[in-house]
Design a protein around this motif. Structure first.
Motif, PDB file in Angstrom:
ATOM      1  N   VAL A  32       0.887  -1.282  -0.015  1.00  0.00           N
ATOM      2  CA  VAL A  32       0.147  -0.095  -0.001  1.00  0.00           C
ATOM      3  C   VAL A  32       0.847   1.188   0.024  1.00  0.00           C
ATOM      4  O   VAL A  32       1.744   1.373   0.888  1.00  0.00           O
ATOM      5  CB  VAL A  32      -0.841  -0.055   1.236  1.00  0.00           C
ATOM      6  N   PHE A  33       0.676   2.249  -0.724  1.00  0.00           N
ATOM      7  CA  PHE A  33       1.242   3.326  -0.804  1.00  0.00           C
ATOM      8  C   PHE A  33       1.503   4.145   0.297  1.00  0.00           C
ATOM      9  O   PHE A  33       2.748   4.812   0.573  1.00  0.00           O
ATOM     10  CB  PHE A  33       1.014   4.233  -2.141  1.00  0.00           C
ATOM     11  N   LEU A  34       0.370   4.231   1.101  1.00  0.00           N
ATOM     12  CA  LEU A  34       0.563   5.123   2.385  1.00  0.00           C
ATOM     13  C   LEU A  34       1.326   4.593   3.107  1.00  0.00           C
ATOM     14  O   LEU A  34       2.149   5.192   4.278  1.00  0.00           O
ATOM     15  CB  LEU A  34      -0.926   5.387   2.711  1.00  0.00           C
ATOM     16  N   ALA A  35       1.696   3.061   3.068  1.00  0.00           N
ATOM     17  CA  ALA A  35       2.488   2.431   4.066  1.00  0.00           C
ATOM     18  C   ALA A  35       4.210   2.830   3.797  1.00  0.00           C
ATOM     19  O   ALA A  35       5.007   2.425   4.611  1.00  0.00           O
ATOM     20  CB  ALA A  35       2.306   1.165   4.136  1.00  0.00           C
ATOM     21  N   ARG A  36       4.288   3.352   2.708  1.00  0.00           N
ATOM     22  CA  ARG A  36       5.822   3.593   2.106  1.00  0.00           C
ATOM     23  C   ARG A  36       6.327   4.724   3.062  1.00  0.00           C
ATOM     24  O   ARG A  36       5.634   5.659   3.280  1.00  0.00           O
ATOM     25  CB  ARG A  36       5.882   3.850   0.724  1.00  0.00           C
ATOM     26  N   VAL A  42       2.165   9.467  -7.571  1.00  0.00           N
ATOM     27  CA  VAL A  42       0.831   9.255  -7.853  1.00  0.00           C
ATOM     28  C   VAL A  42      -0.405   9.535  -6.866  1.00  0.00           C
ATOM     29  O   VAL A  42      -1.510   9.629  -7.072  1.00  0.00           O
ATOM     30  CB  VAL A  42       0.428   7.914  -8.568  1.00  0.00           C
ATOM     31  N   GLY A  43       0.315   9.396  -5.669  1.00  0.00           N
ATOM     32  CA  GLY A  43      -0.405   9.722  -4.692  1.00  0.00           C
ATOM     33  C   GLY A  43      -0.923   8.505  -3.836  1.00  0.00           C
ATOM     34  O   GLY A  43      -0.259   8.117  -2.841  1.00  0.00           O
ATOM     35  N   HIS A  44      -1.973   8.072  -4.055  1.00  0.00           N
ATOM     36  CA  HIS A  44      -2.632   6.806  -3.311  1.00  0.00           C
ATOM     37  C   HIS A  44      -2.987   5.756  -4.197  1.00  0.00           C
ATOM     38  O   HIS A  44      -3.311   5.894  -5.302  1.00  0.00           O
ATOM     39  CB  HIS A  44      -3.960   7.274  -2.848  1.00  0.00           C
ATOM     40  N   GLY A  45      -2.720   4.447  -3.417  1.00  0.00           N
ATOM     41  CA  GLY A  45      -2.930   3.588  -4.323  1.00  0.00           C
ATOM     42  C   GLY A  45      -2.115   2.047  -3.826  1.00  0.00           C
ATOM     43  O   GLY A  45      -1.757   2.402  -2.553  1.00  0.00           O
ATOM     44  N   ALA A  46      -1.768   1.167  -4.688  1.00  0.00           N
ATOM     45  CA  ALA A  46      -1.295   0.029  -4.287  1.00  0.00           C
ATOM     46  C   ALA A  46      -0.577  -0.755  -5.329  1.00  0.00           C
ATOM     47  O   ALA A  46      -1.031  -0.504  -6.386  1.00  0.00           O
ATOM     48  CB  ALA A  46      -2.127  -0.887  -3.531  1.00  0.00           C
ATOM     49  N   THR A  47       0.410  -1.662  -5.095  1.00  0.00           N
ATOM     50  CA  THR A  47       0.897  -2.595  -5.850  1.00  0.00           C
ATOM     51  C   THR A  47       0.814  -3.894  -5.494  1.00  0.00           C
ATOM     52  O   THR A  47       0.950  -4.194  -4.372  1.00  0.00           O
ATOM     53  CB  THR A  47       2.413  -2.312  -6.241  1.00  0.00           C
ATOM     54  N   ALA A  48       0.219  -4.625  -6.459  1.00  0.00           N
ATOM     55  CA  ALA A  48      -0.218  -6.087  -6.081  1.00  0.00           C
ATOM     56  C   ALA A  48       0.717  -6.961  -6.898  1.00  0.00           C
ATOM     57  O   ALA A  48       0.727  -6.910  -8.294  1.00  0.00           O
ATOM     58  CB  ALA A  48      -1.787  -6.459  -6.429  1.00  0.00           C
ATOM     59  N   GLU A  49       1.413  -7.809  -6.474  1.00  0.00           N
ATOM     60  CA  GLU A  49       2.338  -8.680  -7.040  1.00  0.00           C
ATOM     61  C   GLU A  49       1.553 -10.014  -7.055  1.00  0.00           C
ATOM     62  O   GLU A  49       1.148 -10.578  -6.370  1.00  0.00           O
ATOM     63  CB  GLU A  49       3.715  -8.840  -6.366  1.00  0.00           C
ATOM     64  N   SER A  54       3.964 -10.878 -12.423  1.00  0.00           N
ATOM     65  CA  SER A  54       3.457  -9.738 -13.252  1.00  0.00           C
ATOM     66  C   SER A  54       2.970  -8.893 -11.871  1.00  0.00           C
ATOM     67  O   SER A  54       2.797  -9.275 -10.950  1.00  0.00           O
ATOM     68  CB  SER A  54       2.190  -9.949 -14.246  1.00  0.00           C
ATOM     69  N   LYS A  55       2.974  -7.367 -11.906  1.00  0.00           N
ATOM     70  CA  LYS A  55       2.550  -6.599 -11.197  1.00  0.00           C
ATOM     71  C   LYS A  55       1.312  -5.758 -11.595  1.00  0.00           C
ATOM     72  O   LYS A  55       1.036  -5.394 -12.759  1.00  0.00           O
ATOM     73  CB  LYS A  55       3.437  -5.508 -11.000  1.00  0.00           C
ATOM     74  N   LEU A  56       0.199  -5.499 -10.683  1.00  0.00           N
ATOM     75  CA  LEU A  56      -0.902  -4.745 -11.012  1.00  0.00           C
ATOM     76  C   LEU A  56      -0.741  -3.409 -10.092  1.00  0.00           C
ATOM     77  O   LEU A  56      -0.503  -3.593  -8.913  1.00  0.00           O
ATOM     78  CB  LEU A  56      -2.092  -5.569 -10.723  1.00  0.00           C
ATOM     79  N   PHE A  57      -0.867  -2.213 -10.724  1.00  0.00           N
ATOM     80  CA  PHE A  57      -0.857  -0.816 -10.020  1.00  0.00           C
ATOM     81  C   PHE A  57      -2.207  -0.302 -10.127  1.00  0.00           C
ATOM     82  O   PHE A  57      -2.831  -0.369 -10.923  1.00  0.00           O
ATOM     83  CB  PHE A  57       0.014   0.017 -10.868  1.00  0.00           C
ATOM     84  N   ILE A  58      -2.747  -0.092  -8.718  1.00  0.00           N
ATOM     85  CA  ILE A  58      -3.992   0.594  -8.605  1.00  0.00           C
ATOM     86  C   ILE A  58      -3.655   1.993  -7.989  1.00  0.00           C
ATOM     87  O   ILE A  58      -2.957   2.037  -7.131  1.00  0.00           O
ATOM     88  CB  ILE A  58      -4.782  -0.054  -7.421  1.00  0.00           C
ATOM     89  N   ASN A  59      -4.419   2.842  -8.813  1.00  0.00           N
ATOM     90  CA  ASN A  59      -3.853   4.244  -8.315  1.00  0.00           C
ATOM     91  C   ASN A  59      -4.997   5.030  -8.426  1.00  0.00           C
ATOM     92  O   ASN A  59      -6.173   4.991  -8.995  1.00  0.00           O
ATOM     93  CB  ASN A  59      -2.895   4.983  -9.457  1.00  0.00           C
ATOM     94  N   HIS A  60      -5.010   6.151  -7.417  1.00  0.00           N
ATOM     95  CA  HIS A  60      -6.212   6.928  -7.129  1.00  0.00           C
ATOM     96  C   HIS A  60      -5.539   8.403  -7.224  1.00  0.00           C
ATOM     97  O   HIS A  60      -4.863   8.841  -6.399  1.00  0.00           O
ATOM     98  CB  HIS A  60      -6.952   6.936  -5.977  1.00  0.00           C
ATOM     99  N   VAL A  61      -5.762   9.392  -8.141  1.00  0.00           N
ATOM    100  CA  VAL A  61      -5.224  10.559  -8.360  1.00  0.00           C
ATOM    101  C   VAL A  61      -6.442  11.574  -8.430  1.00  0.00           C
ATOM    102  O   VAL A  61      -7.511  11.362  -9.025  1.00  0.00           O
ATOM    103  CB  VAL A  61      -4.340  10.714  -9.895  1.00  0.00           C
TER     104      VAL A  61
END
Length: 62
Positions: A32-36, A42-49, A54-61
């Motif tokens: 989770v981006f806020l945990a970094r 990009v602000g808010h989101g997460a990376t799922a491996e 492969s990786k999936l990026f979920i972003n909220h801008v």
């Protein structure tokens, strides 16, 4: 604007919760981006491996 949309954790975790609910065992890890210590631009989101590497990026801008 609804109060929940002002809560960054709620905004960030909403799409992530939908992804995890739909997971059929393919997600190996989530960051989770806020945990970094320094969140990305990009602000808010997460990376799922995924298990296939492969990786999936979920972003909220806003």
């Amino acid at each position: 604007m609804p109060e929940q949309l002002n809560d960054l954790a709620a905004v960030e975790h909403g799409p992530l919760a939908a992804l995890l609910t739909a997971d059929q065992g393919e997600i190996a890890a989530v960051e989770v981006f806020l945990a970094r210590p320094i969140p990305p631009a990009v602000g808010h989101g997460a990376t799922a491996e995924l298990r296939d590497g492969s990786k999936l990026f979920i972003n909220h801008v806003r």
